[in-house]
Design a protein around this motif. Sequence first.
Motif, PDB file in Angstrom:
ATOM      1  N   ALA A  76     -69.447 -37.413 -42.385  1.00 42.88           N
ATOM      2  CA  ALA A  76     -70.183 -38.857 -42.752  1.00 42.88           C
ATOM      3  C   ALA A  76     -69.227 -39.828 -43.260  1.00 42.88           C
ATOM      4  CB  ALA A  76     -70.999 -38.233 -44.023  1.00 42.88           C
ATOM      5  N   PHE A  77     -67.860 -39.337 -44.145  1.00 44.12           N
ATOM      6  CA  PHE A  77     -67.177 -40.507 -44.468  1.00 44.12           C
ATOM      7  C   PHE A  77     -66.279 -40.884 -43.372  1.00 44.12           C
ATOM      8  CE2 PHE A  77     -67.312 -37.766 -48.506  1.00 44.12           C
ATOM      9  CZ  PHE A  77     -68.006 -38.685 -49.209  1.00 44.12           C
ATOM     10  N   SER A  78     -66.158 -40.163 -42.279  1.00 44.76           N
ATOM     11  CA  SER A  78     -65.641 -40.981 -41.143  1.00 44.76           C
ATOM     12  C   SER A  78     -66.250 -41.885 -40.588  1.00 44.76           C
ATOM     13  CB  SER A  78     -65.318 -39.749 -40.013  1.00 44.76           C
ATOM     14  OG  SER A  78     -66.376 -39.302 -39.312  1.00 44.76           O
ATOM     15  N   ARG A  79     -67.783 -41.815 -40.644  1.00 40.76           N
ATOM     16  CA  ARG A  79     -68.419 -42.823 -40.014  1.00 40.76           C
ATOM     17  C   ARG A  79     -68.461 -43.952 -41.241  1.00 40.76           C
ATOM     18  NH1 ARG A  79     -71.787 -38.434 -38.970  1.00 40.76           N
ATOM     19  NH2 ARG A  79     -73.095 -38.896 -40.971  1.00 40.76           N
ATOM     20  N   ASP A  80     -68.185 -43.772 -42.492  1.00 39.77           N
ATOM     21  CA  ASP A  80     -68.102 -44.883 -43.169  1.00 39.77           C
ATOM     22  C   ASP A  80     -66.788 -45.676 -42.877  1.00 39.77           C
ATOM     23  OD1 ASP A  80     -70.328 -44.228 -44.766  1.00 39.77           O
ATOM     24  OD2 ASP A  80     -69.334 -42.623 -46.054  1.00 39.77           O
ATOM     25  N   ALA A  97     -81.590 -21.427 -47.551  1.00 43.74           N
ATOM     26  CA  ALA A  97     -82.183 -21.500 -46.100  1.00 43.74           C
ATOM     27  C   ALA A  97     -81.678 -20.406 -45.080  1.00 43.74           C
ATOM     28  CB  ALA A  97     -82.180 -23.042 -45.569  1.00 43.74           C
ATOM     29  N   GLN A  98     -80.208 -20.565 -44.956  1.00 45.66           N
ATOM     30  CA  GLN A  98     -79.471 -19.850 -43.960  1.00 45.66           C
ATOM     31  C   GLN A  98     -78.069 -19.627 -44.731  1.00 45.66           C
ATOM     32  OE1 GLN A  98     -80.639 -21.991 -40.440  1.00 45.66           O
ATOM     33  NE2 GLN A  98     -80.929 -20.003 -39.374  1.00 45.66           N
ATOM     34  N   PRO A  99     -77.378 -18.780 -44.304  1.00 50.55           N
ATOM     35  CA  PRO A  99     -75.915 -18.662 -44.826  1.00 50.55           C
ATOM     36  C   PRO A  99     -75.113 -19.639 -43.788  1.00 50.55           C
ATOM     37  CG  PRO A  99     -76.753 -16.507 -44.416  1.00 50.55           C
ATOM     38  CD  PRO A  99     -77.903 -17.269 -43.733  1.00 50.55           C
ATOM     39  N   THR A 100     -74.143 -20.117 -44.456  1.00 49.32           N
ATOM     40  CA  THR A 100     -73.164 -20.996 -43.610  1.00 49.32           C
ATOM     41  C   THR A 100     -71.741 -20.763 -44.414  1.00 49.32           C
ATOM     42  OG1 THR A 100     -72.675 -23.387 -43.029  1.00 49.32           O
ATOM     43  CG2 THR A 100     -73.454 -23.005 -45.277  1.00 49.32           C
ATOM     44  N   THR A 101     -70.998 -21.766 -44.375  1.00 48.51           N
ATOM     45  CA  THR A 101     -69.661 -21.514 -44.742  1.00 48.51           C
ATOM     46  C   THR A 101     -69.324 -22.801 -45.516  1.00 48.51           C
ATOM     47  OG1 THR A 101     -68.505 -22.246 -43.074  1.00 48.51           O
ATOM     48  CG2 THR A 101     -68.830 -19.924 -42.866  1.00 48.51           C
ATOM     49  N   LEU A 102     -68.230 -22.537 -46.412  1.00 53.59           N
ATOM     50  CA  LEU A 102     -67.915 -23.789 -47.203  1.00 53.59           C
ATOM     51  C   LEU A 102     -67.014 -24.746 -46.415  1.00 53.59           C
ATOM     52  CD1 LEU A 102     -67.683 -25.378 -50.184  1.00 53.59           C
ATOM     53  CD2 LEU A 102     -65.451 -23.816 -50.531  1.00 53.59           C
ATOM     54  N   ALA A 103     -66.462 -24.244 -45.517  1.00 58.46           N
ATOM     55  CA  ALA A 103     -65.902 -25.024 -44.377  1.00 58.46           C
ATOM     56  C   ALA A 103     -66.679 -25.853 -43.679  1.00 58.46           C
ATOM     57  CB  ALA A 103     -65.071 -24.417 -43.590  1.00 58.46           C
ATOM     58  N   HIS A 104     -68.075 -25.257 -43.294  1.00 55.27           N
ATOM     59  CA  HIS A 104     -69.104 -26.117 -42.501  1.00 55.27           C
ATOM     60  C   HIS A 104     -69.556 -27.227 -43.598  1.00 55.27           C
ATOM     61  CE1 HIS A 104     -73.246 -25.812 -40.262  1.00 55.27           C
ATOM     62  NE2 HIS A 104     -72.153 -26.493 -39.556  1.00 55.27           N
ATOM     63  N   HIS A 105     -69.789 -26.711 -44.577  1.00 55.59           N
ATOM     64  CA  HIS A 105     -70.351 -27.837 -45.682  1.00 55.59           C
ATOM     65  C   HIS A 105     -69.413 -28.998 -46.037  1.00 55.59           C
ATOM     66  CE1 HIS A 105     -73.513 -27.653 -48.793  1.00 55.59           C
ATOM     67  NE2 HIS A 105     -72.966 -28.966 -48.983  1.00 55.59           N
ATOM     68  N   LEU A 106     -68.173 -28.781 -45.962  1.00 52.20           N
ATOM     69  CA  LEU A 106     -67.172 -29.595 -46.593  1.00 52.20           C
ATOM     70  C   LEU A 106     -67.004 -30.657 -45.301  1.00 52.20           C
ATOM     71  CD1 LEU A 106     -64.409 -27.703 -48.496  1.00 52.20           C
ATOM     72  CD2 LEU A 106     -66.165 -29.439 -49.301  1.00 52.20           C
ATOM     73  N   LEU A 107     -66.893 -30.013 -43.961  1.00 51.99           N
ATOM     74  CA  LEU A 107     -66.971 -30.996 -42.830  1.00 51.99           C
ATOM     75  C   LEU A 107     -68.186 -31.900 -42.643  1.00 51.99           C
ATOM     76  CD1 LEU A 107     -64.771 -29.142 -40.234  1.00 51.99           C
ATOM     77  CD2 LEU A 107     -64.039 -30.619 -41.818  1.00 51.99           C
ATOM     78  N   ALA A 108     -69.197 -31.343 -43.145  1.00 51.42           N
ATOM     79  CA  ALA A 108     -70.344 -32.236 -43.007  1.00 51.42           C
ATOM     80  C   ALA A 108     -70.079 -33.523 -43.696  1.00 51.42           C
ATOM     81  CB  ALA A 108     -71.574 -31.690 -43.723  1.00 51.42           C
ATOM     82  N   TYR A 109     -69.486 -33.409 -44.842  1.00 48.35           N
ATOM     83  CA  TYR A 109     -69.168 -34.722 -45.631  1.00 48.35           C
ATOM     84  C   TYR A 109     -68.094 -35.483 -44.966  1.00 48.35           C
ATOM     85  CZ  TYR A 109     -72.352 -33.783 -49.540  1.00 48.35           C
ATOM     86  OH  TYR A 109     -73.626 -33.659 -50.124  1.00 48.35           O
ATOM     87  N   GLU A 110     -66.990 -34.681 -44.737  1.00 49.07           N
ATOM     88  CA  GLU A 110     -65.909 -35.414 -43.885  1.00 49.07           C
ATOM     89  C   GLU A 110     -66.418 -36.310 -42.671  1.00 49.07           C
ATOM     90  OE1 GLU A 110     -62.916 -36.552 -41.179  1.00 49.07           O
ATOM     91  OE2 GLU A 110     -64.603 -35.051 -40.616  1.00 49.07           O
ATOM     92  N   MET A 136     -71.693 -45.931 -47.858  1.00 48.14           N
ATOM     93  CA  MET A 136     -70.554 -45.090 -48.177  1.00 48.14           C
ATOM     94  C   MET A 136     -70.937 -44.379 -49.753  1.00 48.14           C
ATOM     95  SD  MET A 136     -66.684 -45.969 -48.980  1.00 48.14           S
ATOM     96  CE  MET A 136     -67.121 -46.503 -50.639  1.00 48.14           C
ATOM     97  N   MET A 137     -71.239 -45.485 -50.459  1.00 48.40           N
ATOM     98  CA  MET A 137     -71.611 -44.643 -52.024  1.00 48.40           C
ATOM     99  C   MET A 137     -72.810 -43.625 -51.917  1.00 48.40           C
ATOM    100  SD  MET A 137     -69.228 -45.567 -53.863  1.00 48.40           S
ATOM    101  CE  MET A 137     -69.791 -45.152 -55.507  1.00 48.40           C
ATOM    102  N   THR A 138     -73.722 -43.810 -50.794  1.00 49.08           N
ATOM    103  CA  THR A 138     -74.853 -43.092 -50.752  1.00 49.08           C
ATOM    104  C   THR A 138     -74.280 -41.628 -50.411  1.00 49.08           C
ATOM    105  OG1 THR A 138     -76.278 -44.904 -50.262  1.00 49.08           O
ATOM    106  CG2 THR A 138     -77.140 -42.390 -49.663  1.00 49.08           C
ATOM    107  N   ASN A 139     -73.324 -41.585 -49.656  1.00 52.28           N
ATOM    108  CA  ASN A 139     -72.696 -40.406 -49.147  1.00 52.28           C
ATOM    109  C   ASN A 139     -72.110 -39.846 -50.443  1.00 52.28           C
ATOM    110  OD1 ASN A 139     -73.632 -40.176 -46.440  1.00 52.28           O
ATOM    111  ND2 ASN A 139     -72.108 -41.619 -45.855  1.00 52.28           N
ATOM    112  N   VAL A 140     -71.266 -40.577 -51.115  1.00 50.08           N
ATOM    113  CA  VAL A 140     -70.472 -39.965 -52.358  1.00 50.08           C
ATOM    114  C   VAL A 140     -71.494 -39.512 -53.321  1.00 50.08           C
ATOM    115  CG1 VAL A 140     -69.146 -41.081 -54.433  1.00 50.08           C
ATOM    116  CG2 VAL A 140     -68.680 -41.572 -52.156  1.00 50.08           C
ATOM    117  N   SER A 141     -72.556 -40.425 -53.420  1.00 54.46           N
ATOM    118  CA  SER A 141     -73.612 -39.808 -54.474  1.00 54.46           C
ATOM    119  C   SER A 141     -74.331 -38.623 -54.085  1.00 54.46           C
ATOM    120  CB  SER A 141     -74.630 -40.890 -54.604  1.00 54.46           C
ATOM    121  OG  SER A 141     -75.432 -40.725 -55.716  1.00 54.46           O
TER     122      SER A 141
END
Length: 493
Positions: free
Chosen positions: A177-181, A162-175, A247-252
């Motif tokens: 999500a887990f913070s809301r969990d 789709a578009q370039p991003t960074t691994l940092a951006h990708h990892l923080l997206a999950y962080e 939470m486990m949906t995010n994990v999955s």
Amino acid sequence: MRQDQIREGRLSGERNDQIARYLSSMEADRKIAHADLLVDMAHLAMLSDQKLIGEEQAGMIARSLLKMKRNGIPEEAFDERFEDIHAGIEGELIADAGIEAGGRLHMARSRNDEVATCLRVRSRQDILKIAGSLSVLRSILIRSAEEHIGTVMPGFTHLQHAQPTTLAHHLLAYEEAFSRDSERLLDAYRRVNRSPLGSAAFASTGFPIDRRMTADLLGFDDILGNSMDAVSARDFALEILSALTIMMTNVSRLCEELILWSSAFVRFVELDDAYCSTSSIMPQKKNPDCAEIMRGHAGSVAGAFQAVAVSVKGLPMSYNRDLQTLTPHLWRGIEDAAASIDILAGMIGTAAFNTERMREESDRGFSTATELADTLVREFGLPFRTAHNIVGRAVRSGEITTATLEEAGREMGGISLAERGLSAERIQQALDPDTVIDTREVAGGPGKGVMQEAILRRRDALKESEMMITTHIHALQRAEEDLMTVLRRLAGE
């Protein structure tokens, strides 16, 4: 052999082993055995304080309970001839302290409020443990993101470049999500941490008990107001499992990406061997088994939530024995979720990301075309839809060059981009993944400055969450220390 003391009055005859096994909750009750001791202790302290039990008898009971706390609950208390651990511990207590003393502890309570309290005592501990594990996972994701602020990679929609991003951006997206969990679990904790004890069977009791005292000794923040609701409510179990299902949906989702990324097709990550298995027949295989098992556990946790919901949906007020059947589902959901978060943290923390491979894929499939369209808008005055169509036509031709863009522009209404000053150099600059990243300095984007600020904010959010968890843990520890002090005094120690 000791008999179930509860049956000796109203019922006669012996159950056969099949019926005893069918009715017993002992397997699931092992999870709440320690909690039951604490509840017994708090109830005893309150009965003594209210002068509902004599000092000598209170001392005998206290000594027996402390003995079980220190030496462990005798295995005989878990025998299936007792319907549950509450009866089993009472049986041991009577055997040790005698019926004249031990037989008084169950005054002004029922197994209904007792089990409801024990479930909450144990569940709140599990909530804090999982929230703590989430903090570890979030910390690892934040640390990994900081290391990869400059690691360019492709972003995907519909599993297409789709578009370039960074691994940092990708990892923080999950962080995030887990913070809301974590927020959901800690919010649920407030409602879990309310005491049903003292509600008795469902209509409270005629004894002058002090429910606030037992709540304080057990570390509860409050009591449940309506005694009928207190013994029959299991919405706290539904709320816990609901939060864990999300939470486990995010994990999955994260596991699905790790599985794809570790494949020979993608090669974005190498998972540590400890989290992988091999084939019994194909010697070359390295399979991401932990991630796959986690993906499966997302289903088992969701199944536990559904099982509990179906168990309670048709129950009238107040207590019904059906509630016993939901407890194993609660423990199963908690166990699968807790184990998954711990293992996922280790799997992410030891993963080796192939940054060269990620950069290699970052501009594949014309993934930088959006930035070129944005450039035509910003620098050459085109409406976005016109720019979008021009670049789209160039992509359809198979390449993006001055020639294909010029042709597309003329087809879109006689627009000459060359006359407006668009050069090959500017095109290549717009199509460079680094340029794409550098322009994304809007809040929430992958630009370096934005990501550095985001990491600071995520650390602050994590610290706040950890402080809340620590506060709850210390409150429970202080309550148990106070309870032990009272019990030792009653025991004459």
